[in-house]
Design a protein around this motif. Sequence first.
Motif, PDB file in Angstrom:
ATOM      1  N   PRO A 112       0.815  -1.221   0.000  1.00 27.87           N
ATOM      2  CA  PRO A 112       0.000   0.000   0.000  1.00 27.87           C
ATOM      3  C   PRO A 112       0.849   1.272   0.000  1.00 27.87           C
ATOM      4  N   VAL A 113       1.934   1.251   0.749  1.00 28.00           N
ATOM      5  CA  VAL A 113       2.798   2.427   0.812  1.00 28.00           C
ATOM      6  C   VAL A 113       3.520   2.642  -0.521  1.00 28.00           C
ATOM      7  N   VAL A 114       3.938   1.554  -1.163  1.00 24.72           N
ATOM      8  CA  VAL A 114       4.601   1.649  -2.462  1.00 24.72           C
ATOM      9  C   VAL A 114       3.636   2.189  -3.514  1.00 24.72           C
ATOM     10  N   LEU A 115       2.402   1.727  -3.494  1.00 22.77           N
ATOM     11  CA  LEU A 115       1.396   2.225  -4.446  1.00 22.77           C
ATOM     12  C   LEU A 115       1.115   3.715  -4.211  1.00 22.77           C
ATOM     13  N   LEU A 116       1.032   4.106  -2.959  1.00 25.89           N
ATOM     14  CA  LEU A 116       0.861   5.530  -2.642  1.00 25.89           C
ATOM     15  C   LEU A 116       2.062   6.324  -3.137  1.00 25.89           C
ATOM     16  N   SER A 117       3.236   5.767  -2.988  1.00 17.40           N
ATOM     17  CA  SER A 117       4.459   6.407  -3.461  1.00 17.40           C
ATOM     18  C   SER A 117       4.430   6.588  -4.974  1.00 17.40           C
ATOM     19  N   LEU A 118       3.928   5.597  -5.680  1.00 18.44           N
ATOM     20  CA  LEU A 118       3.814   5.680  -7.138  1.00 18.44           C
ATOM     21  C   LEU A 118       2.901   6.829  -7.552  1.00 18.44           C
ATOM     22  N   VAL A 119       1.742   6.912  -6.935  1.00 16.10           N
ATOM     23  CA  VAL A 119       0.787   7.979  -7.255  1.00 16.10           C
ATOM     24  C   VAL A 119       1.392   9.345  -6.901  1.00 16.10           C
ATOM     25  N   ALA A 120       2.029   9.431  -5.757  1.00 20.72           N
ATOM     26  CA  ALA A 120       2.639  10.696  -5.338  1.00 20.72           C
ATOM     27  C   ALA A 120       3.786  11.088  -6.263  1.00 20.72           C
ATOM     28  N   GLY A 121       4.552  10.115  -6.743  1.00 21.63           N
ATOM     29  CA  GLY A 121       5.630  10.404  -7.691  1.00 21.63           C
ATOM     30  C   GLY A 121       5.092  10.960  -8.992  1.00 21.63           C
ATOM     31  N   LEU A 122       3.977  10.424  -9.453  1.00 23.19           N
ATOM     32  CA  LEU A 122       3.332  10.956 -10.656  1.00 23.19           C
ATOM     33  C   LEU A 122       2.865  12.397 -10.422  1.00 23.19           C
ATOM     34  N   PHE A 123       2.332  12.648  -9.220  1.00 25.58           N
ATOM     35  CA  PHE A 123       1.920  14.005  -8.866  1.00 25.58           C
ATOM     36  C   PHE A 123       3.122  14.950  -8.858  1.00 25.58           C
ATOM     37  N   SER A 124       4.232  14.476  -8.322  1.00 26.26           N
ATOM     38  CA  SER A 124       5.451  15.286  -8.263  1.00 26.26           C
ATOM     39  C   SER A 124       5.929  15.643  -9.664  1.00 26.26           C
ATOM     40  N   GLY A 125       5.914  14.662 -10.571  1.00 32.03           N
ATOM     41  CA  GLY A 125       6.294  14.926 -11.954  1.00 32.03           C
ATOM     42  C   GLY A 125       5.355  15.912 -12.620  1.00 32.03           C
ATOM     43  N   THR A 126       4.073  15.808 -12.307  1.00 38.05           N
ATOM     44  CA  THR A 126       3.085  16.747 -12.848  1.00 38.05           C
ATOM     45  C   THR A 126       3.359  18.151 -12.332  1.00 38.05           C
ATOM     46  N   LEU A 127       3.666  18.258 -11.055  1.00 37.98           N
ATOM     47  CA  LEU A 127       3.993  19.563 -10.468  1.00 37.98           C
ATOM     48  C   LEU A 127       5.224  20.161 -11.140  1.00 37.98           C
ATOM     49  N   LEU A 128       6.205  19.314 -11.405  1.00 39.23           N
ATOM     50  CA  LEU A 128       7.434  19.779 -12.061  1.00 39.23           C
ATOM     51  C   LEU A 128       7.144  20.288 -13.471  1.00 39.23           C
ATOM     52  N   GLY A 129       6.126  19.744 -14.116  1.00 39.85           N
ATOM     53  CA  GLY A 129       5.792  20.141 -15.473  1.00 39.85           C
ATOM     54  C   GLY A 129       4.826  21.308 -15.592  1.00 39.85           C
ATOM     55  N   THR A 130       4.390  21.870 -14.469  1.00 40.33           N
ATOM     56  CA  THR A 130       3.444  22.987 -14.533  1.00 40.33           C
ATOM     57  C   THR A 130       4.124  24.248 -15.057  1.00 40.33           C
ATOM     58  N   GLU A 131       3.319  25.130 -15.567  1.00 40.45           N
ATOM     59  CA  GLU A 131       3.824  26.400 -16.093  1.00 40.45           C
ATOM     60  C   GLU A 131       4.529  27.205 -15.004  1.00 40.45           C
ATOM     61  N   THR A 132       3.970  27.189 -13.803  1.00 40.73           N
ATOM     62  CA  THR A 132       4.576  27.924 -12.683  1.00 40.73           C
ATOM     63  C   THR A 132       5.982  27.422 -12.406  1.00 40.73           C
ATOM     64  N   MET A 133       6.145  26.109 -12.375  1.00 38.32           N
ATOM     65  CA  MET A 133       7.468  25.541 -12.103  1.00 38.32           C
ATOM     66  C   MET A 133       8.423  25.817 -13.252  1.00 38.32           C
ATOM     67  N   ARG A 134       7.937  25.678 -14.477  1.00 37.96           N
ATOM     68  CA  ARG A 134       8.819  25.927 -15.629  1.00 37.96           C
ATOM     69  C   ARG A 134       9.318  27.372 -15.650  1.00 37.96           C
ATOM     70  N   THR A 135       8.446  28.325 -15.379  1.00 33.87           N
ATOM     71  CA  THR A 135       8.898  29.715 -15.376  1.00 33.87           C
ATOM     72  C   THR A 135       9.847  29.985 -14.215  1.00 33.87           C
ATOM     73  N   SER A 136       9.591  29.340 -13.073  1.00 30.83           N
ATOM     74  CA  SER A 136      10.494  29.500 -11.929  1.00 30.83           C
ATOM     75  C   SER A 136      11.867  28.923 -12.245  1.00 30.83           C
ATOM     76  N   ILE A 137      11.892  27.785 -12.914  1.00 31.23           N
ATOM     77  CA  ILE A 137      13.148  27.154 -13.297  1.00 31.23           C
ATOM     78  C   ILE A 137      13.918  28.042 -14.268  1.00 31.23           C
ATOM     79  N   GLU A 138      13.210  28.669 -15.186  1.00 29.87           N
ATOM     80  CA  GLU A 138      13.858  29.550 -16.164  1.00 29.87           C
ATOM     81  C   GLU A 138      14.439  30.791 -15.504  1.00 29.87           C
ATOM     82  N   ARG A 139      13.802  31.276 -14.440  1.00 31.16           N
ATOM     83  CA  ARG A 139      14.270  32.499 -13.774  1.00 31.16           C
ATOM     84  C   ARG A 139      15.508  32.266 -12.914  1.00 31.16           C
ATOM     85  N   VAL A 140      15.728  31.033 -12.492  1.00 30.32           N
ATOM     86  CA  VAL A 140      16.852  30.746 -11.590  1.00 30.32           C
ATOM     87  C   VAL A 140      17.767  29.715 -12.241  1.00 30.32           C
ATOM     88  N   PRO A 141      18.861  30.177 -12.823  1.00 30.95           N
ATOM     89  CA  PRO A 141      19.803  29.231 -13.413  1.00 30.95           C
ATOM     90  C   PRO A 141      20.335  28.252 -12.356  1.00 30.95           C
TER      91      PRO A 141
END
Length: 190
Positions: free
Chosen positions: A16-45
């Motif tokens: 159960p914990v591993v499955l939760l980890s899988l779902v949370a990892g997908l969420f983390s990747g989604t967060l990394l791909g958001t426009e907010t994160m991408r613009t923040s990444i571009e602003r800070v080398p």
Amino acid sequence: MEGRQRARDIYRQALPVVLLSLVAGLFSGTLLGTETMRTSIERVPGILLLLPAFLATRGGVYGSLGARLSSGLHQGVIPPQITLDRRIVNAIVASFVNGITISVFIAIITYLTLLVSGAGGDLVRLVGIMLVAGGLSAVLMLSVLVVVVFVGYRRGLDPDNLIGPVVTTLGDVFGVAFLLVGIRAVEVIL
């Protein structure tokens, strides 16, 4: 027969914990791909450069704390409840200091890498971001990890089966989120 039963118990506790980890990892990747994160990444080398090291060290630092607590519980050298036992407090403080120290070290290495590659960078900004992200992740990970280890142990679960997935999940999801918070906080301050 006992080996099979032991394997079933491990899977029953960890799956159960591993499955939760899988779902949370997908969420983390989604967060990394958001426009907010991408613009923040571009602003800070350097943010993309330090991100893998930051996420990886969360597991190393806080996974070792979980292993220490689990071993102490199994050996009976620490009580099975959250107390101000000297061993527990020392392990938590050491993990907090290690987490912050490694975060600052990652920022310095990232800055030096940017400098050598000619990409330029801002050491104060990188250190500030990593202090915020490292501090927030330390507080969250220490709190949740200690609770999971002790509550799991008291409920008859082996904390060794829970530590890895919990640390990975928290480190990935909140590591990315706290980097974003760190970027925003440093932009406000500087």
